[in-house]
Write an enzyme that holds these catalytic residues in place. Structure first.
Site, PDB file in Angstrom:
ATOM      1  CB  ILE A  42       0.514   5.994   2.901  1.00  0.00           C
ATOM      2  CG1 ILE A  42       1.988   6.202   3.273  1.00  0.00           C
ATOM      3  CG2 ILE A  42      -0.056   4.820   3.675  1.00  0.00           C
ATOM      4  CD1 ILE A  42       2.156   6.802   4.625  1.00  0.00           C
ATOM      5  CB  CYS A  43      -3.115   3.229  -0.579  1.00  0.00           C
ATOM      6  SG  CYS A  43      -4.837   2.894  -0.940  1.00  0.00           S
ATOM      7  CG  LEU A  44      -4.322   3.988   6.467  1.00  0.00           C
ATOM      8  CD1 LEU A  44      -4.485   2.475   6.571  1.00  0.00           C
ATOM      9  CD2 LEU A  44      -3.333   4.469   7.522  1.00  0.00           C
ATOM     10  CG  ASN A  86      -1.858  -1.197   1.219  1.00  0.00           C
ATOM     11  OD1 ASN A  86      -1.694  -2.085   2.039  1.00  0.00           O
ATOM     12  ND2 ASN A  86      -2.773  -1.240   0.258  1.00  0.00           N
TER      13      ASN A  86
END
Lengths: 180, 747
Positions: A114-116, A106
């Site tokens: 960041i993929c959150l 991610n």
């Protein structure tokens, strides 16, 4: 007896302030919020996470350190991140990116993005720097392979040995003086 | 060879001179006449030896005739020249007398020898002086020659002799009683002073004469005024001057005066000089004594009054500041002095200097080092605060009793539109402010930059006092808070208000809970947010106490459902009644002591360590030892040889006597409120977290960067030096390392 509860949640009145207060008031209340978050973070002892403003003049730019939790593939590795708070924080999420290259499903390996979910659409004003850092720490061990930023990493996540090799190829330890 | 014209010139001159001397007499008869007159005149004027028993007597007519002849020939100037020349040849006579008298003085040191010399010199002077008829010029030339010679032969010891002679003349005047009864001056003195004038000694020894007077004044001032501070002395001194010195002064300075008016005019200049000197002497004396004068204040008001008047006349202000600063450094601002005493002296200095110099310039200059020093003392605030609330133990309060309680005055900006504005005094320092707070307490509070420190300390003090109150009467505390509100304003003291309210509320709540379910426990319920941190070494009470606590807590929760009690079991007192086999003891003890004896109920023998772990393990060994020794002193338990304590169900011999002997020893110290210093140490722990945080995330940093970054931390007020000390301590503990001025965490 505790008559007052010191609340970490944003004060209810601040919505009003955003609506009616001048921009200076807003900046003031954000600074206040940030310093209280800093205080909370400093006084809490969560192992492996830490963050601090980059300079005393600007509380909106922080540097952070995240250590991989033990018993995960990232154990013993330390990653530097930078946190940038928007002027309307906490009503919008801070922007966070990895400064240390992080091979993770991610995380964008080159840009550090960041993929959150909680940093995007699931953001809420009750989150704080501390909760973000804790989420990031757990994200390291439990990636969301459904929406990968780094498809290669997502693909080999199930092969720990191969993953580890890739991880260590890109990882650079934090220098003594804190630079990258 | 002389030329013709030269010869003619000489001839003309000769002819002219001859005619002048010879007059119109035939032949040289005129010349003969002149020669006779010259010889006579010279003999008449010749300076005789006054020891000569039979001086020649000259007929006035003859003298006049002779001088007429000389006058006609215009040779009077020449005859006086010759006279002065003759005087020089006769000078050895005077020299002999001078040597004679002075050697007598040198042997005996008797000033009367000097007086004799003066009289003798006057005799010479009278004998040699040409008569008044020769005119003023001749006389002054004579006087000049006479004085030149006399002064040239006087030995060096003469000035000291002269001085003691003057002293001798002054002495009788100094005795006030005598001078009053005696009336006017001595005739002998009058002659002496006339002689001085005649011989030109008044002018020549002017400074000697006045120095005698100065010394007399100095001596008198020292004798009369040293260490006598109650009454102002200046008026008495002036009176003394009028009674004693002025009558004497008439002789040297106003002899020619015909009436008192004239005398007054003549004495004006010199009198002012003496008065100035008196003021200066008194001023010097008081400046030397200033520190003790301030200690004695207000019993030394007289001295201050003197000082004030003298300072107006004599400019000794800077000396005063210097002397007082020096005395303060030497006697006050050192580790041996109690902060309380320093404060008291500072307050006295304030009052004294305000009295001497109302604008406060002197005070400003003197106070600076004291304030700096006080700022460095850890207990200054506590002392001031204790005083603010009128600690009864400290005796006399710093604030004046008659000083009205007033709000703390703030330093105000100067108001230039004020029509009564006055510029600052000329000798004011650069930081001087005219409208500084002038009441004592404001000045003391202004030692520190902010009032917050005082409020914090006040809280701690109030907490101690409130917790110490046993009978539930908080009136005096309430009164103090009200007074302080006037000084500090309502807002800062809100916290104290809450503390007071807690006390009354607890009483009410307690009554309510007791009404529901009667309980031996009475609680004081405090709001943690508003109270200074209380020392919390956790104490686990034995089961029976715990039960009571829980029951009480339940009662409370029923009464206030949204709140829960958090016990501070180590505070408070417990009244216990111990029933032993042969006796019962009723005693008031601390919770720890109660817990200890409670454990003896289960088991008769305990070691110190076992007891510590049974009460929760957080109690210090010294505390436990103290608790045990209390019971041992009461004869309830006894220490066995192995360090174990055993319960004495049956009293041992001698136990009762021990009990009385050690009663005094069991005084409970003040409630354990954490002092501001301990709070500060706690704060430093907080800052360490910040330092740790910044070093983790920002890498290694120089000290000044750490210092600036720490400003983010709330309430950080340490200096770079303090931080450096702290970091050094952390380095010694191995937490950080430093390399090339950069600090980093030790991993």
């Amino acid at each position: 007896m505790e008559q007052l509860t010191s609340s970490l949640a944003p004060p209810r009145t601040s919505t009003k302030q955003t609506a009616y207060g001048t921009s200076q008031d807003v900046a003031g209340s954000v600074t206040k919020r940030l310093s209280s978050e800093l205080m909370t973070l400093m006084m809490s002892s969560s192992p492996g996470i830490s963050a601090f403003p980059k300079s005393d003049a600007n509380l909106f730019e922080w540097a952070g350190t995240i250590e991989g939790a033990s018993a995960t593939i990232y154990a013993g590795l330390r990653f530097k991140i930078s946190i940038s708070f928007p002027p309307n924080y906490p009503y919008a999420a801070p922007t966070i990116k990895f400064d240390t290259p992080c091979y993770h499903p991610n995380v964008d390996l080159t840009g550090g993005a960041i993929c959150l979910d909680i940093l995007q659409d699931k953001w809420s004003a009750v989150y704080s720097v501390q909760t973000i850092l804790l989420s990031l720490q757990s994200l390291l061990g439990e990636p969301n392979n459904a929406s990968p930023l780094n498809p290669d990493a997502a693909r080999i996540w199930d092969k720990p040995e191969e993953f580890k090799t890739q991880l260590m190829r890109f990882y650079r330890p934090i220098n003594e003086d804190g630079s990258l | 060879m002389i030329s013709e014209s030269g010869r003619n010139q000489i001839l003309a001159k000769w002819q002219e001179s001859f005619t002048r001397l010879n007059g119109n007499q035939p032949g040289i008869a005129g010349l003969m006449n002149f020669a006779k007159a010259w010889k006579f005149a010279r003999e008449y004027l010749y300076p005789i030896d006054i020891n000569d028993p039979s001086p020649k007597v000259y007929a006035a007519q003859e003298i006049r005739a002779a001088f007429e002849v000389l006058g006609n020939a215009r040779r009077l100037a020449a005859i006086f020249e010759t006279f002065l020349e003759d005087m020089r040849t006769q000078q050895h006579l005077i020299t002999r007398d001078v040597n004679h008298h002075m050697s007598r003085y040198e042997e005996t040191s008797d000033p009367r020898a000097v007086a004799d010399l003066v009289f003798r010199l006057i005799q010479w002077h009278t004998a040699w002086a040409p008569g008044q008829e020769f005119g003023h010029q001749v006389l002054s030339a004579f006087n000049h020659t006479f004085q030149t010679h006399t002064f040239s032969v006087l030995p060096s010891s003469f000035s000291s002799g002269f001085k003691s002679l003057i002293e001798m003349t002054l002495e009788p005047y100094l005795d006030t009683e005598e001078s009053r009864s005696r009336g006017k001056e001595h005739p002998a003195d009058l002659r002496l002073w006339a002689g001085f004038e005649c011989l030109g000694m008044l002018e020549r020894y002017e400074s000697l004469i006045s120095s005698v007077c100065y010394e007399a004044i100095e001596k008198h001032v020292w004798d009369k005024c040293a260490k006598s501070w109650v009454e102002p002395e200046l008026a008495n001194l002036r009176e003394w001057m009028t009674d004693c010195i002025v009558p004497w002064m008439l002789l040297p300075y106003a002899r020619g005066a015909r009436n008192s008016e004239e005398a007054k005019v003549m004495l004006q200049g010199v009198g002012a000089r003496f008065d100035f000197h008196m003021c200066k002497t008194l001023c010097d004396l008081r400046i030397g004594e200033i520190f003790d004068i301030i200690i004695d204040y207000p019993d030394s008001k007289g001295a201050l009054q003197d000082l004030k008047e003298c300072l107006q006349r004599v400019d000794q202000r800077s000396q005063l500041v210097l002397a007082l600063r020096k005395a303060n450094t030497r006697r006050l601002l050192h580790p041996g002095a109690d902060t309380k005493d320093i404060l008291a002296q500072y307050v006295s200095i304030m009052r004294c200097l305000r009295f001497v110099d109302p604008p406060g310039v002197l005070l400003h200059k003197v106070a600076d080092p004291i304030r700096k020093y006080l700022r460095g003392r850890p207990d200054t605030i506590r002392c001031i605060v204790a005083n603010l609330v009128g600690d009864k133990e400290s005796g006399d309060s710093l604030a004046d009793v008659d000083e009205p309680v007033q709000p703390l005055s703030q330093v105000q900006m100067e108001d230039y539109s004020d029509p009564n504005w006055e510029p600052e005094p000329v000798d004011a320092g650069p930081d001087f402010r005219t409208n500084k707070p002038s009441d004592t307490i404001s000045t003391l509070v202004s030692i520190y930059d902010s009032k917050d420190l005082f409020i914090k300390e006040l809280q701690v003090l109030l907490a101690q006092r409130l917790l110490a109150v046993q009978d539930g009467n908080f009136d005096s505390e309430r009164k103090n808070i009200e007074i302080l509100k006037v000084r500090f304003g309502e807002a800062p003291l809100q916290v104290c208000e809450v503390m007071l309210k807690d006390m009354t509320d607890s009483k009410r709540i307690d009554q309510h809970i007791q009404a529901q379910d009667e309980c031996v426990l009475h609680s004081t319920i405090i709001s943690r947010h508003f109270w200074p941190p209380l020392q919390g070494n956790k104490l686990v009470m034995p089961a029976q106490f715990q039960e009571v606590q829980d029951r009480y807590a339940n009662g409370f929760t029923e009464f206030k459902p949204d709140k829960k009690l958090h016990w501070l079991p180590q505070l408070g007192t417990i009244t216990l009644e111990l029933e032993l086999q042969d006796r019962s003891i009723e005693v008031e003890v601390t919770p720890l002591e109660a817990a200890v004896i409670g454990h003896f109920e289960e088991k008769e023998e305990w070691t110190t360590d076992a007891l510590i772990s049974s009460v929760g393990g957080a109690v210090e060994k010294s505390m436990m030892t103290k608790a045990l020794s209390k019971w041992a002193n009461l004869g309830v338990i006894k220490e066995k040889e192995g360090g174990e304590f055993v319960l004495l169900e049956v009293q041992e011999e001698g136990g009762a006597s021990l009990l009385t002997a050690s009663r005094q020893a069991v005084v409970e110290e003040t409630p354990s409120v954490i002092t501001v210093e301990q709070q500060q140490a706690g704060q430093m722990k907080v800052y360490w977290r910040f330092i740790e945080g910044m070093l983790t995330n920002l890498g290694s940093l120089p000290l000044d960067r750490i210092q600036t970054m720490l400003r983010i931390a709330p309430g950080y007020d340490k200096t770079v030096e303090q931080l450096a000390t702290f970091m050094e301590a952390a380095r010694r503990e191995g937490l950080v390392t430093v390399q090339g001025g950069l600090w980093k965490l030790n991993r």
